[in-house]
Motif scaffolding. Structure first.
Motif, PDB file in Angstrom:
ATOM      1  N   GLN A  73      47.128  39.893  47.271  1.00 22.29           N
ATOM      2  CA  GLN A  73      48.523  40.325  47.188  1.00 22.29           C
ATOM      3  C   GLN A  73      49.002  40.810  48.549  1.00 22.29           C
ATOM      4  O   GLN A  73      48.242  41.399  49.322  1.00 22.29           O
ATOM      5  N   TYR A 101      45.833  38.501  42.844  1.00 24.78           N
ATOM      6  CA  TYR A 101      46.351  37.739  41.706  1.00 24.78           C
ATOM      7  C   TYR A 101      45.355  36.637  41.357  1.00 24.78           C
ATOM      8  O   TYR A 101      44.749  36.032  42.247  1.00 24.78           O
ATOM      9  N   ARG A 122      47.033  39.373  36.814  1.00 27.57           N
ATOM     10  CA  ARG A 122      46.000  40.205  37.419  1.00 27.57           C
ATOM     11  C   ARG A 122      44.856  40.451  36.436  1.00 27.57           C
ATOM     12  O   ARG A 122      43.983  41.282  36.671  1.00 27.57           O
TER      13      ARG A 122
END
Length: 578
Positions: free
Chosen positions: A93, A123, A151
């Protein structure tokens, strides 16, 4: 789904010109569109990856995240994937506005196994890709991907979900996806320990969300027998577990060596013929350590377009602790300095056993067409379990179901990891102060430090030989483990849990004492200090960080009120403002 599970993205490959500003956005109703330049070495014309739809539309990804997702959502030209294929990726991320999922992390993570907790910095991407001939398209092929970004590491659930949604989406596009997402929006948030029924497109997926208190080999949920207006559910045996036997077909003879490499956090490049094989093998490898959390980086599918490409391929420093899954042979040339490279081919049988890759020296890595093999100079500390391989071969001869073979392999790896971890857990528990040393009105005693030499000496009488029949250099394996990110991750987690337990025991000791007697000879400053400390402990407990009973929390609140009531009115007003 927007808040609890993930976000859906629709992407396609198109012939076009390089956009003037990669990552530019155009409004597309309930979604958005962005494009990224995609160079395919075997093509002689420019290709664009177009991000056509995003649901929910208010979900925000940075330009860098969009670019990474675009590149990772399509197999590179070396894969030659025709038809439908599914694979997974994982990206870091970036900065900027964060998703609202973080608000739900604490409650979910407190009950989930450490290996299945939501990751705050990465992610996961789950891809359903279709490539079929289509004369109506300029490039001659229909090439689209539907991607679910989350996630949560629920690869089994999300692959099953995309298997239902993607074929309809490819035929009907946005209207279908919008209707499906409206259904998924009604799904409950994942709660550890609960069995959920998740309706979508006339099908009900039944799954159980694992809990950290589960026994290692929890049996899959059975179909409910009570009356229901919903269709008979499709029961998924797991939300996350892959078919280990299928994934490890070409490396069964090297499973223990690979387990050691994962345990030690060694850099490993996995080169496979397709993104599906590469990503499944990487995910299978990192699952070898369960219930131990995999604390290194890993990328189930990785390409030369990834934003971390330069970071991972630099020769100016030691290779990073990461497992990379790739399909482009170019990586063999680029990462020749890495200590461990695993190249696998398409599954083939050799007698009763799937054809096994051979153990080879890294010096044999010479060309892009290097033959399949495990290229490493690493020498395993433990002797190979020949009985395991014999059981698996016998299972093949008797045509045992693959899930039975996988269960046998998973049980072996689980027992191996438990045998390694149990002595560490026992020694760590010995560092905890005794309960009788915790008194109400004094700061709790400290956890004693972990001394590696003391632990190694304890192995003679409390080592893994008590629970594991495998022989070998266990001491050498522990010494190398102490230098790995996994020891640091395990120790930090256990130390944090023990510290919380100490705080909980201290709170219980206070609540069992007589507060009126204690306050008789105490100054106002000491009473105020007690109030603040009790409030801090209550906040921790309400955040599921302290393992205390509800009755203890109620008694602590009563003590706070009693202590405040003994103070002058002006101090009471400060501690309890209107």
């Amino acid at each position: 789904m927007a808040g609890a599970h993930g976000v859906l993205l629709g992407l396609s490959l198109q012939v076009g010109h390089k956009p003037e500003a990669p990552g530019s956005q155009n409004g597309r109703g309930w979604g958005e569109s962005t494009q990224a330049w995609h160079c395919l070495p075997s093509r002689c014309y420019p290709v664009l990856v177009s991000l056509q739809l995003v649901y929910p539309s208010d979900f925000r990804l940075t330009d860098k995240e969009k670019s990474s997702i675009c590149y990772l959502s399509f197999p590179d030209s070396h894969s030659g994937c025709l038809g439908d294929t599914q694979f997974s990726f994982r990206i870091r991320q970036c900065g900027g506005q964060r998703s609202p999922w973080h608000a739900e992390d604490r409650h979910y993570n407190s009950g989930a196994p450490v290996s299945l907790q939501r990751e705050p910095a990465h992610y996961f991407g789950y891809v359903y890709f279709r490539q079929v001939k289509d004369s109506s398209v300029k490039r001659g092929y229909f090439q689209k991907s539907l991607v679910l970004v989350s996630r949560l590491p629920f690869v089994r659930l999300f692959q099953a979900l995309l298997g239902l949604i993607a074929p309809e989406y490819f035929d009907r596009l946005a209207p279908c996806l919008e209707a499906v997402c409206s259904e998924i929006d009604q799904w409950p948030a994942p709660t550890p320990g609960q069995t959920l029924k998740l309706p979508v497109m006339g099908v009900v997926l039944q799954v159980r969300i694992p809990s950290r208190v589960d026994k290692p080999e929890y049996s899959p949920p059975k179909q409910c027998s009570h009356e229901s207006l919903l269709p008979t559910p499709v029961v998924l045996a797991s939300v996350h577990e892959l078919d280990l036997f299928r994934c490890f077909q070409p490396v069964l003879t090297h499973v223990q060596t690979l387990w050691e490499l994962m345990l030690l956090g060694e850099p490993l490049l996995v080169l496979a013929p397709s993104p599906a094989m590469a990503s499944d093998l990487v995910l299978a490898l990192i699952s070898c350590l369960q219930p131990l959390k995999f604390c290194c980086d890993y990328r189930p599918y990785f390409t030369i377009h990834d934003s971390e490409f330069k970071e991972f391929t630099t020769r100016t420093q030691a290779p990073p602790n990461v497992v990379l899954g790739v399909t482009n042979p170019f990586f063999i040339k680029t990462l020749q300095h890495w200590p461990h490279i695993l190249r696998v081919g398409e599954p083939k049988m050799s007698g009763d056993l799937p054809k096994q890759v051979k153990l080879k020296k890294p010096s044999r890595l010479k060309t892009l067409d290097t033959k399949p093999g495990l290229y490493t100079a690493y020498s395993a500390h433990l002797h190979r379990d020949k009985a395991l391989l014999k059981r698996l071969v016998k299972g093949l001869q008797k045509k045992r179901p693959w899930d039975t073979q996988t269960a046998s392999l998973r049980r072996h790896l689980l027992e191996l990891t438990h045998s390694f971890i149990i002595p560490l857990e026992h020694y760590m528990a010995s560092l905890m102060p005794l309960k009788k040393s915790i008194t109400p009105w004094k700061t709790p005693p400290q956890i004693r430090p972990f001394r590696q030499d003391d632990f190694l000496r304890s192995l003679e009488h409390a080592g893994p030989q008590l629970t594991c029949i495998l022989k070998g250099d266990w001491l050498g394996l522990y010494r190398r483990f102490f230098k790995s990110p996994h020891f640091d991750g395990w120790y930090r987690q256990r130390h944090r849990e023990m510290a919380h337990k100490l705080e909980a025991l201290h709170l219980e000791a206070i609540c069992e004492a007589n507060i009126e007697t204690w306050m008789k000879d105490k100054s106002e400053v000491e009473v105020v200090d007690l109030v603040l400390k009790l409030r801090e402990k209550l906040v921790q407990a309400q955040g599921h960080q302290l393992p205390v009973k509800e009755a203890t929390l109620q008694r602590a609140q009563l003590y706070i009120e009693t202590a405040i009531g003994s103070l002058p009115k002006d101090l009471q007003a400060v501690l309890c403002p209107p």
